[in-house]
Structures are given as structure tokens and as C-alpha cells.
Enzyme design. Structure first.
Site, PDB file in Angstrom:
ATOM      1  N   HIS A 208       0.806  -1.216   0.000  1.00 22.71           N
ATOM      2  CA  HIS A 208       0.000   0.000   0.000  1.00 22.71           C
ATOM      3  C   HIS A 208       0.838   1.266   0.000  1.00 22.71           C
ATOM      4  O   HIS A 208       0.305   2.358  -0.202  1.00 22.71           O
ATOM      5  CB  HIS A 208      -0.933  -0.001   1.215  1.00 22.71           C
ATOM      6  CG  HIS A 208      -2.000  -1.039   1.144  1.00 22.71           C
ATOM      7  ND1 HIS A 208      -3.290  -0.775   0.774  1.00 22.71           N
ATOM      8  CD2 HIS A 208      -1.955  -2.385   1.362  1.00 22.71           C
ATOM      9  CE1 HIS A 208      -4.010  -1.877   0.795  1.00 22.71           C
ATOM     10  NE2 HIS A 208      -3.219  -2.885   1.145  1.00 22.71           N
TER      11      HIS A 208
ATOM     12  N   ASP B 164       3.520   9.269  -1.348  1.00 24.90           N
ATOM     13  CA  ASP B 164       2.360   8.490  -0.911  1.00 24.90           C
ATOM     14  C   ASP B 164       2.092   7.382  -1.904  1.00 24.90           C
ATOM     15  O   ASP B 164       2.243   7.570  -3.120  1.00 24.90           O
ATOM     16  CB  ASP B 164       1.124   9.389  -0.810  1.00 24.90           C
ATOM     17  CG  ASP B 164       0.234   9.026   0.363  1.00 24.90           C
ATOM     18  OD1 ASP B 164       0.281   7.863   0.800  1.00 24.90           O
ATOM     19  OD2 ASP B 164      -0.500   9.902   0.853  1.00 24.90           O
TER      20      ASP B 164
END
Length: 462
Positions: A155, A361
């Protein structure tokens, strides 16, 4: 019919509620409900006793949760996962604190968890492992003789070789990752970085477009950008604000800028505050007419780097407000607390600008949630960091470099003055992508690919 076994560091609320769950929890619970199976993860408890698994059954989902000893929590979670892997994978080598005993503890916990899971797994079950805490998990399962199809989804970003090479156990980590049948990444840059790193430590043979052979194993490596549930977000956003918030919104004349992040150094929060300060300095017409709300609940509060950033933000917020506030107007509201997701979607809808500027991110679902929550007839404007995985999809957002405070300030000024026609056009293009690549598409794509991977032979030469 084979079951789905999901393994993650933390397990969702064992009652299986979705109202306050994040994107990962929503996607996983729906997958489990479709296929039937088990979610295996840590229950957040510390115990020096070897407690039995905490189990709960909801419909056709079994939640099986384990506790950790203090030493296991320290080495596996606090130290190696969150002071080595997390900062390194977010390009912050200056925050890495590597100790060999922490790495050993990290691997030992993965082996222990594989051992606790093994008796619960049937031969034809499919295992879906999540995130950086569990990089060695497939290798631990293979040591136990498990031949199930095992997939892994990361992730967070995967770093380029200049960063990854600084990790002492880089070769071991890469070899253990090759025990997975399928590895999924958020973005193509992450996939390429993994292949580049692998090719630097061993011979890699490309078997087809996205399948590779290394260390005597074959592994498929693909990109699966995680999505959201646009329909449910819209339903949540359209509901009325609670009376107190509605009253507050009526009192706040002018435009609202909203940011929502975990309190983390990867999110670029100090840089964001400084960019907002530059907006007030360079574009004085906005003074008294805008308010910036930063919601940043504490995460990993027992890690020093997170304590430091909280103190820094409190100092910066006080300094900016002290300089620009008047008796009638406070420009910046910094809220270090958690809000339910259902409430956040309503708040998003009532804010003219969504400011999402992480330094690095994996995806950033807040950006997609902000867009999905907007009124398509009068949408707000998304300002998005180029270094978030979402920037590869949401190309009609105002894309910025979070290190460039003048550039972010200029984007804020543009967003605050953008004509309705342009706002509608940009929003419509982003909604096409969000609707196509939603959370259902993400999980179905990954699981369909994992099921298609050839099964390991029941007997192996090892």
C-alpha cells in the site's frame, strides 16, 4: 470452492462494521463476504502470555486475531516496520534507525504468525497478504510447506535503488518477496523500482510482460491502483451536516480549504502550513475570506519522529495564526483528533478546496474521497501532490510540487478563484477515472489475477 484468507498487520473491527472503516477495510470485507473466508491479523493487544486466537464469526467471515508480546511489538512493529521500512520506503533515510536484532525480530514474528495461521488454512484456500509489515510472510509459509496461492499488495511506495540499497537486509527482503505468486503495487513507478532492485542483486529472467523468474521462483508483478466507493461516498456526503457543524459553516463567511491526513512526516504537513502562509503573504486579497482546516489525528504516537512532527505543527499553527489573525478572523484551524469517515465526507462537500500534498504516498485515498464527495453541479477543486500515486489517475487536479511553497500558494489562489465551468470540467474528468477504477475493480482485478496464477506443486524438491 476455495476460501479467501486475508492477512494484515491490524484486523478490522471484529464486528465487521463499514461505517467508519477506511478504503482497505471496506474492500477486504466485501471480498471476504463474496468468497467466504477469514481475516487474520493483530488485535492491538500486548500480552506476555501466549493467548489463544481471538475469533469472531460474522456471516461467512471469520475474524481471527492474535496478540503480541511487548518485545515482539517493539522489534516487529515499532522498530523495523516503522523506523526502518516506513521511512525508507517514503524516501526518508535520515529517519531510518536500523538494528539487526529488530530485523531478526521482524522475521521471527512473521514466522510465528505463519505458524499460527497454518492450522486454519485449507489446501485450496487463497491467501492475500497486505503491506510492509508482512514482506517475509510468504517465505515463512513456504518454509512450513504451504503450497497455496499467495498474493501480496503493497500500500506504500516501493523505493528506487538509491534508497533501497541503503537497507542492510535488502537482498534477504527481495528474495523473500519472490516467494509470493503475485505482487501488486499502487503505481507503475513502484513496480519498476521493485524489478530494478531485484535485477541488482540476482539474475532476473523475464518470462512474459509482467512475470519474472528469480531465485528459482516465478513471480507476477502488476499495478493495481486502489480505489474508493464513489456511490457510497456520495450518499454520505449528501446527508445533512450535524446541527453544530451546520451552524459553524453558516458563521464561517468565505471559502474553506480542507486537508485530512494521519499525523505523519510523509504527508508534508509543515510544508503545507508554510505554503498556506505564503498564500496569505503573496495574495492578501484572501485574508479574512478563507479558512484552512487541517485534520491530522495522531498515529504511532510512541514513535519519536511522530511526536516531533506534532510539536512542530502546533508551533507552526500558533505562529501563523499569531501573525495573521484578527479579532474577527482566524485563518488556520489545526485539529489533532479523529473524525468518523461518514462525517468527513459531509465536511468535504462543504469545502471549496481539497489540499492533498504528501511528500510521498502510495495512493492517497483522501484525494479520491474529496472528489467523489463533491456536488457535480458546483464542485470544489482538488490540489494534489505529484508524488502521490493518485496523481497518475487524477490528472485534471491542480498538480503541485509540495516542496515548492510558492507553487502551492499559486495553486491555492487559482483554486479559490476558478470559474464554475472549469471546476465542473475538471471534476467530471476525475470522476470518470474514480468510477471506473473503484474499490470493486481493484479487488476483483487482483483476486482474479491471483486465482489465475499456476499453483505450486504439492511436493517440492526443497
Amino acid at each position: 470452492m476455495s476460501r479467501l484468507i486475508v492477512v494484515s498487520n491490524r484486523i478490522a473491527a471484529m464486528e465487521g462494521k463499514k461505517e467508519s472503516a477506511g478504503g482497505l477495510a471496506v474492500g477486504i470485507m466485501d471480498s471476504l463476504k463474496d468468497a467466504g473466508g477469514m481475516w487474520f491479523g493483530w488485535n492491538g493487544k500486548i500480552s506476555e502470555d501466549e493467548l489463544p486466537l481471538e475469533k469472531n464469526q460474522q456471516d461467512n467471515i471469520t475474524f481471527a486475531a492474535f496478540s503480541l508480546k511487548q518485545s515482539e511489538y517493539d522489534q516487529y512493529y515499532l522498530n523495523f516496520s516503522n523506523t526502518v521500512i516506513w521511512p525508507a520506503f517514503h524516501y526518508r533515510l535520515d529517519l531510518v534507525q536500523y538494528q539487526r536484532e529488530d530485523y531478526d525480530g521482524y522475521c521471527q514474528v512473521n514466522e510465528k504468525l505463519a505458524g499460527r495461521l497454518q492450522p486454519l488454512v485449507q489446501d485450496d484456500d487463497i491467501l492475500w497478504i497486505h503491506d510492509y509489515h508482512l514482506l517475509p510472510f510468504a517465505a515463512a509459509c513456504r518454509k512450513l510447506g504451504m503450497t497455496n496461492r499467495i498474493g501480496f499488495f503493497l500500500h506504500i511506495p516501493f523505493p528506487t535503488s538509491e534508497i533501497f540499497n541503503a537497507l542492510p537486509p535488502r537482498k534477504e527482503l527481495l528474495e523473500m518477496l519472490c516467494e509470493y505468486d503475485l505482487i501488486g503495487f499502487q503505481a507503475e513507478t513502484d513496480r519498476l523500482a521493485f524489478i530494478e532492485n531485484l535485477s541488482l542483486v540476482t539474475d532476473v529472467e523475464q518470462l512474459d510482460e509482467d512475470r519474472f523468474a528469480a531465485y528459482g521462483k516465478s513471480v507476477t508483478v502488476r499495478v493495481y491502483p486502489i480505489g474508493v466507493e464513489p456511490d457510497s461516498i456520495r450518499e454520505l456526503a449528501e446527508g445533512a451536516l450535524p446541527p453544530k457543524l451546520a451552524h459553524l459553516r453558516d458563521k464561517l463567511n468565505g471559502q474553506l480549504i480542507i486537508s485530512v491526513d494521519r499525523l505523519d512526516y510523509s504527508k508534508g504537513l509543515p510544508e503545507r502550513f508554510q505554503a498556506f502562509e505564503t498564500l496569505l503573504e503573496n495574495y492578501p486579497q484572501h485574508r479574512g475570506n478563507i479558512r484552512f482546516f487541517q485534520i491530522a489525528p495522531t498515529s504511532r504516537g510512541d514513535v519519536q519522529a511522530y511526536q516531533d512532527i506534532r510539536h512542530e505543527l502546533e508551533t507552526e499553527a500558533g505562529r501563523i495564526n499569531g501573525h495573521f489573525s484578527t479579532l474577527e478572523w482566524t485563518p488556520l484551524f489545526y485539529l489533532n483528533q479523529h473524525y468518523e469517515r461518514s462525517l468527513l465526507m459531509k465536511i468535504f462537500r462543504h469545502c471549496e478546496v481539497g489540499l492533498v500534498t504528501p511528500l510521498r504516498d502510495g495512493m492517497n485515498l483522501v484525494a479520491k474521497e474529496y472528489v467523489a464527495s463533491q456536488d457535480p453541479a458546483n464542485p470544489g477543486v482538488l490540489i494534489l501532490s505529484r508524488f502521490a500515486g493518485a496523481a497518475n489517475e487524477l490528472t485534471t487536479a491542480l498538480l503541485v510540487n509540495p516542496y515548492d511553497r510558492d507553487g502551492v500558494a499559486a495553486a491555492l489562489d487559482k483554486a479559490l478563484s476558478m470559474p464554475l465551468e472549469e471546476r465542473i470540467s475538471r471534476h467530471a474528468e476525475m470522476m470518470k477515472v474514480i468510477t471506473k477504477n473503484d474499490i470493486v475493480h481493484w479487488r476483483q482485478s487482483f483476486l482474479n489475477d491471483l486465482k489465475a496464477v499456476p499453483a505450486i506443486a504439492a511436493t517440492n524438491d526443497a
